[in-house]
Scaffold this motif. Sequence first.
Motif, mmCIF file in Angstrom:
data_model
loop_
_atom_site.group_PDB
_atom_site.id
_atom_site.type_symbol
_atom_site.label_atom_id
_atom_site.label_comp_id
_atom_site.label_asym_id
_atom_site.label_seq_id
_atom_site.Cartn_x
_atom_site.Cartn_y
_atom_site.Cartn_z
ATOM 1 N N UNK A 40 -2.184 19.431 0.800
ATOM 2 C CA UNK A 40 -2.050 18.936 2.157
ATOM 3 C C UNK A 40 -3.351 18.348 2.692
ATOM 4 N N UNK A 41 -4.417 18.488 1.956
ATOM 5 C CA UNK A 41 -5.688 17.943 2.402
ATOM 6 C C UNK A 41 -5.798 16.479 2.043
ATOM 7 N N UNK A 42 -6.575 15.746 2.824
ATOM 8 C CA UNK A 42 -6.817 14.346 2.544
ATOM 9 C C UNK A 42 -7.752 14.228 1.344
ATOM 10 N N UNK A 43 -7.665 13.124 0.650
ATOM 11 C CA UNK A 43 -8.531 12.868 -0.483
ATOM 12 C C UNK A 43 -9.955 12.683 0.038
ATOM 13 N N UNK A 44 -10.911 13.315 -0.584
ATOM 14 C CA UNK A 44 -12.288 13.251 -0.088
ATOM 15 C C UNK A 44 -13.139 12.190 -0.771
ATOM 16 N N UNK A 45 -12.686 11.654 -1.873
ATOM 17 C CA UNK A 45 -13.519 10.733 -2.626
ATOM 18 C C UNK A 45 -13.464 9.313 -2.083
ATOM 19 N N UNK A 46 -12.647 9.068 -1.083
ATOM 20 C CA UNK A 46 -12.559 7.732 -0.523
ATOM 21 C C UNK A 46 -12.391 7.810 0.984
ATOM 22 N N UNK A 47 -12.823 6.781 1.665
ATOM 23 C CA UNK A 47 -12.660 6.722 3.121
ATOM 24 C C UNK A 47 -11.494 5.818 3.498
ATOM 25 N N UNK A 48 -10.724 5.380 2.502
ATOM 26 C CA UNK A 48 -9.586 4.513 2.774
ATOM 27 C C UNK A 48 -8.415 5.320 3.326
ATOM 28 N N UNK A 49 -7.610 4.665 4.150
ATOM 29 C CA UNK A 49 -6.485 5.326 4.810
ATOM 30 C C UNK A 49 -5.195 4.970 4.072
ATOM 31 N N UNK A 50 -4.482 5.969 3.530
ATOM 32 C CA UNK A 50 -3.217 5.671 2.856
ATOM 33 C C UNK A 50 -2.181 5.192 3.876
ATOM 34 N N UNK A 51 -1.544 4.077 3.564
ATOM 35 C CA UNK A 51 -0.556 3.476 4.457
ATOM 36 C C UNK A 51 0.716 3.226 3.672
ATOM 37 N N UNK A 52 1.816 3.781 4.128
ATOM 38 C CA UNK A 52 3.115 3.576 3.480
ATOM 39 C C UNK A 52 3.649 2.213 3.917
ATOM 40 N N UNK A 53 4.026 1.392 2.935
ATOM 41 C CA UNK A 53 4.443 0.023 3.204
ATOM 42 C C UNK A 53 5.882 -0.171 2.746
ATOM 43 N N UNK A 54 6.711 -0.688 3.647
ATOM 44 C CA UNK A 54 8.087 -1.062 3.328
ATOM 45 C C UNK A 54 8.235 -2.544 3.643
ATOM 46 N N UNK A 55 8.245 -3.367 2.599
ATOM 47 C CA UNK A 55 8.402 -4.808 2.785
ATOM 48 C C UNK A 55 9.858 -5.196 2.560
ATOM 49 N N UNK A 56 10.264 -6.284 3.214
ATOM 50 C CA UNK A 56 11.576 -6.836 2.915
ATOM 51 C C UNK A 56 11.548 -7.334 1.474
ATOM 52 N N UNK A 57 12.674 -7.266 0.801
ATOM 53 C CA UNK A 57 12.742 -7.592 -0.629
ATOM 54 C C UNK A 57 12.269 -9.011 -0.922
ATOM 55 N N UNK A 58 12.649 -9.973 -0.081
ATOM 56 C CA UNK A 58 12.232 -11.355 -0.336
ATOM 57 C C UNK A 58 10.720 -11.515 -0.175
ATOM 58 N N UNK A 59 10.131 -10.857 0.800
ATOM 59 C CA UNK A 59 8.679 -10.926 0.986
ATOM 60 C C UNK A 59 7.976 -10.185 -0.147
ATOM 61 N N UNK A 60 8.536 -9.077 -0.590
ATOM 62 C CA UNK A 60 7.956 -8.315 -1.692
ATOM 63 C C UNK A 60 7.930 -9.161 -2.970
ATOM 64 N N UNK A 61 9.010 -9.883 -3.244
ATOM 65 C CA UNK A 61 9.056 -10.756 -4.429
ATOM 66 C C UNK A 61 8.022 -11.873 -4.329
ATOM 67 N N UNK A 62 7.921 -12.477 -3.143
ATOM 68 C CA UNK A 62 6.914 -13.538 -2.940
ATOM 69 C C UNK A 62 5.508 -13.000 -3.131
ATOM 70 N N UNK A 63 5.240 -11.830 -2.573
ATOM 71 C CA UNK A 63 3.907 -11.232 -2.678
ATOM 72 C C UNK A 63 3.581 -10.887 -4.126
#
Length: 174
Positions: A40-63
């Motif tokens: 349950x603890x945050x990762x300490x080796x990085x200062x980056x923030x985990x972000x859950x991403x849900x893209x639309x399928x067509x945008x996901x394919x383009x990306x």
Amino acid sequence: MPRNPKPPQHPQAELFDNLSNEQQQSAEPQSARRTGPRRVRAVRWTKLVPTMVYLYSDIDDRLTSALEDIGLGPQEAFELAINTYCDALQPPIRAEFPEPISKADLSLPRDPNPPPPGTPRERSVAPGTTVRLTPNARARLAAACKQEQMGGMAGLNDAIEAWLDELDLEQYTD
């Protein structure tokens, strides 16, 4: 002094006593529950923030095809897309948030106008993935979502779609 004799056993108990160790293990019910503590603890080796991403399928394919051709990773693409999107808004979202960044609001809002339950989506959504963003990019995205009065999913989809449109490469359009 005589020893106490063994208590009488049930006739079926003998069957289980004669099973090999392997047979006994396979006879026991397998538990699907996790017995150890969850992380349950945050990762300490990085200062980056985990972000859950849900893209639309067509945008996901383009990306996906754009990233393969350009050679960027998802983190760089999301950072570029968010920063470009926030710079284009009127008024633009400030480029740097105060230090320490812990003073900035990093929470992404939910959609303020969700459709009624049971309403089918107009566009299909690709499976979610986690992207690690810099705290500044996450704070800019949160501020843009609040300014435009939209949820985090809509804000990320708009940012990625605008960035892909800005690339102006024909193979990345539908």
